[in-house]
Motif scaffolding. Structure first.
Motif, mmCIF file in Angstrom:
data_model
loop_
_atom_site.group_PDB
_atom_site.id
_atom_site.type_symbol
_atom_site.label_atom_id
_atom_site.label_comp_id
_atom_site.label_asym_id
_atom_site.label_seq_id
_atom_site.Cartn_x
_atom_site.Cartn_y
_atom_site.Cartn_z
ATOM 1 N N SER A 17 -88.061 -50.208 9.113
ATOM 2 C CA SER A 17 -87.852 -51.620 8.793
ATOM 3 C C SER A 17 -87.078 -52.361 9.871
ATOM 4 N N ALA A 18 -86.061 -51.716 10.482
ATOM 5 C CA ALA A 18 -85.264 -52.387 11.509
ATOM 6 C C ALA A 18 -86.107 -52.676 12.751
ATOM 7 N N ARG A 19 -86.998 -51.749 13.087
ATOM 8 C CA ARG A 19 -87.844 -51.954 14.260
ATOM 9 C C ARG A 19 -88.942 -52.982 13.964
ATOM 10 N N MET A 20 -89.431 -53.001 12.732
ATOM 11 C CA MET A 20 -90.403 -54.028 12.352
ATOM 12 C C MET A 20 -89.756 -55.406 12.409
ATOM 13 N N TYR A 21 -88.519 -55.505 11.967
ATOM 14 C CA TYR A 21 -87.790 -56.775 12.014
ATOM 15 C C TYR A 21 -87.605 -57.217 13.462
ATOM 16 N N ASP A 22 -87.349 -56.262 14.351
ATOM 17 C CA ASP A 22 -87.248 -56.581 15.773
ATOM 18 C C ASP A 22 -88.561 -57.187 16.279
ATOM 19 N N TYR A 23 -89.674 -56.650 15.817
ATOM 20 C CA TYR A 23 -90.973 -57.197 16.215
ATOM 21 C C TYR A 23 -91.139 -58.624 15.694
ATOM 22 N N TYR A 24 -90.763 -58.862 14.438
ATOM 23 C CA TYR A 24 -90.882 -60.211 13.873
ATOM 24 C C TYR A 24 -90.091 -61.233 14.689
ATOM 25 N N LEU A 25 -88.963 -60.784 15.241
ATOM 26 C CA LEU A 25 -88.098 -61.682 16.011
ATOM 27 C C LEU A 25 -88.523 -61.793 17.474
ATOM 28 N N GLY A 26 -89.587 -61.078 17.839
ATOM 29 C CA GLY A 26 -90.059 -61.139 19.222
ATOM 30 C C GLY A 26 -89.310 -60.218 20.160
ATOM 31 N N GLY A 27 -88.642 -59.188 19.607
ATOM 32 C CA GLY A 27 -87.883 -58.249 20.432
ATOM 33 C C GLY A 27 -88.767 -57.208 21.093
ATOM 34 N N LYS A 28 -88.117 -56.301 21.820
ATOM 35 C CA LYS A 28 -88.839 -55.271 22.585
ATOM 36 C C LYS A 28 -88.495 -53.857 22.116
ATOM 37 N N ASP A 29 -87.604 -53.738 21.132
ATOM 38 C CA ASP A 29 -87.090 -52.418 20.756
ATOM 39 C C ASP A 29 -87.797 -51.883 19.518
ATOM 40 N N HIS A 30 -89.107 -51.668 19.677
ATOM 41 C CA HIS A 30 -89.894 -51.080 18.599
ATOM 42 C C HIS A 30 -91.019 -50.265 19.230
ATOM 43 N N GLU A 32 -95.207 -48.517 18.793
ATOM 44 C CA GLU A 32 -96.541 -48.932 18.388
ATOM 45 C C GLU A 32 -96.725 -48.822 16.877
ATOM 46 N N VAL A 33 -96.158 -47.784 16.282
ATOM 47 C CA VAL A 33 -96.291 -47.596 14.835
ATOM 48 C C VAL A 33 -95.617 -48.749 14.075
ATOM 49 N N ASP A 34 -94.505 -49.238 14.630
ATOM 50 C CA ASP A 34 -93.822 -50.374 13.999
ATOM 51 C C ASP A 34 -94.625 -51.656 14.167
ATOM 52 N N LYS A 35 -95.181 -51.836 15.350
ATOM 53 C CA LYS A 35 -95.983 -53.025 15.626
ATOM 54 C C LYS A 35 -97.183 -53.094 14.690
ATOM 55 N N LYS A 36 -97.851 -51.957 14.482
ATOM 56 C CA LYS A 36 -99.035 -51.946 13.618
ATOM 57 C C LYS A 36 -98.660 -52.279 12.178
ATOM 58 N N ALA A 37 -97.564 -51.701 11.704
ATOM 59 C CA ALA A 37 -97.125 -51.973 10.336
ATOM 60 C C ALA A 37 -96.711 -53.433 10.193
ATOM 61 N N ALA A 38 -95.989 -53.945 11.196
ATOM 62 C CA ALA A 38 -95.545 -55.340 11.146
ATOM 63 C C ALA A 38 -96.736 -56.288 11.163
ATOM 64 N N GLU A 39 -97.756 -55.964 11.945
ATOM 65 C CA GLU A 39 -98.942 -56.822 12.000
ATOM 66 C C GLU A 39 -99.723 -56.766 10.689
#
Length: 268
Positions: A17-30, A32-39
């Motif tokens: 969840s923390a890495r997915m939240y980083d993706y939502y905020l446009g961060g770089k600390d996540h 591929e698995v987090d990016k896919k779940a966030a998308e």
């Protein structure tokens, strides 16, 4: 600061969840698995990016209000997440350079970047502890907390987008009550919490995505979020959608896009 935990293996086999939240905020600390779940979340709920930004903006405003209008000089921020500037201590110390902040999280990736949270003003102090909100007594008894915070003086307990990761079976209200019980009169609770109130069907899809990824969630209605503030004196405007809590500018997003209840209460 030397971080003895920095080399710990990070689990990249499933989203976090923390890495997915980083993706939502446009961060770089996540990863591929987090990016896919966030998308996947974003496909069901495109407003998630607005929600994440407004949650962060609420934290900034609540921190400034507590520092400038209520004399708070100490913060305990639980569920810190991956550092994203400006972090809470930067907001607090820009208002009151002597502010002291303890960050707490239980995610190894957050721990890896904890050095970013240690760049205090000379007058203030910051530290990071590895702790879980589900173990409030262990968190409160951490020696690092006692080194930075004086629990005989008011402390702002910051729980931003955290308690929806604590299901009713885990006693979320008991946890918050235990944390607040350790803080003196004049302390405060600043809390934000995602809600299905504006679009139940969409938020059921979001719940299913997180739960199926191994992160149980429980998004709550306004009346259930209000329970976290029982016994506290709510600051105006009470429990409201995140972008409507003392906004700096006229809100432009819809309530459904934000879908985030927020509030700040002071312990009498």
């Amino acid at each position: 600061m030397t971080n003895p935990h920095a080399a710990r293996d990070i689990d990249t086999s499933r989203p976090h969840s923390a890495r997915m939240y980083d993706y939502y905020l446009g961060g770089k600390d996540h990863f591929e698995v987090d990016k896919k779940a966030a998308e996947t979340v974003a496909a069901a709920y495109p407003g998630i990016f607005v929600c994440a930004r407004e949650n962060r903006a609420f934290m900034h405003r609540a921190t400034r209000v507590l520092a400038q209008e209520h004399g708070i000089r100490q913060w305990l921020d639980i569920g810190t997440g991956i550092p994203t500037e400006p972090n809470l201590h930067q907001v607090a110390q820009s208002a009151v350079p002597e502010a002291r902040v303890v960050y707490a999280d239980n995610d190894p990736l957050v721990l890896k970047y904890a050095e970013r949270l240690m760049r205090s003003t000379p007058q203030g102090r910051t530290t990071y502890i590895e702790a879980d909100v589900n173990s409030p007594d262990a968190l409160l008894s951490a020696p690092e907390l006692a080194e930075v915070l004086d629990l005989d003086r008011p402390v702002a307990l910051s729980l931003n987008a955290l308690m929806h990761f604590v299901t009713d079976a885990q006693d979320p209200y008991g946890i918050v009550n235990r944390l607040l019980a350790a803080l003196p009169s004049g302390s405060a609770l600043a809390l934000s919490h995602c809600t299905p109130d504006f679009d139940p069907d969409t938020w059921q899809k979001v719940t299913d995505i997180y739960t199926n990824a191994g992160t149980p969630v429980q998004f709550r209605a306004q009346k259930d979020v209000a329970r976290f503030f029982d016994g506290l004196d709510l600051l105006e405007p009470g429990i409201t959608v995140g972008h409507r809590w003392r906004p700096d500018d006229e809100p432009s997003a819809s309530d459904a896009e934000v879908s985030l209840w927020t509030g700040v209460g002071v312990k009498p």
